[in-house]
Every structure is written in C-alpha cells, then in structure tokens.
Design an enzyme around this catalytic site. Structure first.
Site, PDB file in Angstrom:
ATOM      1  N   PRO A  31      29.491  35.714  40.952  1.00 29.12           N
ATOM      2  CA  PRO A  31      28.384  36.430  40.311  1.00 29.12           C
ATOM      3  C   PRO A  31      27.487  35.507  39.485  1.00 29.12           C
ATOM      4  O   PRO A  31      26.271  35.648  39.501  1.00 29.12           O
ATOM      5  CB  PRO A  31      29.083  37.468  39.425  1.00 29.12           C
ATOM      6  N   LEU A  53      30.648  37.823  34.498  1.00 35.30           N
ATOM      7  CA  LEU A  53      29.671  36.823  34.940  1.00 35.30           C
ATOM      8  C   LEU A  53      30.379  35.483  35.136  1.00 35.30           C
ATOM      9  O   LEU A  53      30.184  34.527  34.402  1.00 35.30           O
ATOM     10  CB  LEU A  53      28.540  36.732  33.920  1.00 35.30           C
ATOM     11  N   HIS A  54      31.267  35.446  36.140  1.00 38.88           N
ATOM     12  CA  HIS A  54      32.054  34.252  36.435  1.00 38.88           C
ATOM     13  C   HIS A  54      31.926  33.919  37.911  1.00 38.88           C
ATOM     14  O   HIS A  54      31.660  34.780  38.738  1.00 38.88           O
ATOM     15  CB  HIS A  54      33.530  34.487  36.096  1.00 38.88           C
ATOM     16  N   ALA A  55      32.127  32.664  38.254  1.00 37.98           N
ATOM     17  CA  ALA A  55      32.188  32.156  39.625  1.00 37.98           C
ATOM     18  C   ALA A  55      31.043  32.673  40.495  1.00 37.98           C
ATOM     19  O   ALA A  55      29.895  32.333  40.267  1.00 37.98           O
ATOM     20  CB  ALA A  55      33.542  32.450  40.231  1.00 37.98           C
TER      21      ALA A  55
END
Length: 90
Positions: free
Chosen positions: A18, A14-16
């Site tokens: 997404p 769950l980074h950038a």
C-alpha cells in the site's frame, strides 16, 4: 495550503505494497505533498522511509497537505487512494 484528512483503509495499514502504491501516486502529482498523523510534523509523502516511519495502521487518520496549482485535485486523488483497501487491489 490545501489540507485533507484520510482514514487508512488497507488492512495492514500504510506498509509495504500500500505504501508503494501511495508513493507512486504522490510522485505523479504536480505539487509537493506532505503527510502527518496525530498532529506530528508533516513529512515528505514521496519518501518510502518517511511513510514507513509514520506507522499509519488500518483505521488511523492522516492529514495530507499540498500547496499550489492542482493541490485540491491532487489531494482528492490521494485521499481516495488511501481510503481504498489497497491490499485488495490487483
């Protein structure tokens, strides 16, 4: 209060990108949504800083919670989103 678990499907977690897609979906909901991981204190799911500090990686299970009219529907939509590889979505 409604609660649902979701397994992060995006390969980068769950980074950038997404996280941005998830937050956009959270902001469209009519209820306030929180997210937590590994029994941590729930945090605001609409905050990019909170989401990034969560450190949710591919395969991690997170808990979403919401209260009020539409909470179940909101969580169902958000769980479906998190359980999709958002890196593959164009």
């Amino acid at each position: 209060m409604a609660e649902r678990n979701a397994t992060i499907a995006s390969s980068v977690g769950l980074h950038a990108r997404p996280a941005g897609l998830f937050i956009a979906a959270v902001n469209k909901q009519s209820v306030t949504v929180t997210i937590s991981k590994d029994g941590s204190a729930p945090i605001n799911a609409a905050s990019i800083l909170s989401i990034m500090s969560l450190g949710a990686a591919h395969g991690d299970v997170v808990t979403l919670a919401a209260e009020g009219d539409g909470a179940e529907a909101a969580l169902a939509e958000l769980v479906a989103l998190l359980e999709t590889d958002l890196d593959a979505v164009e």
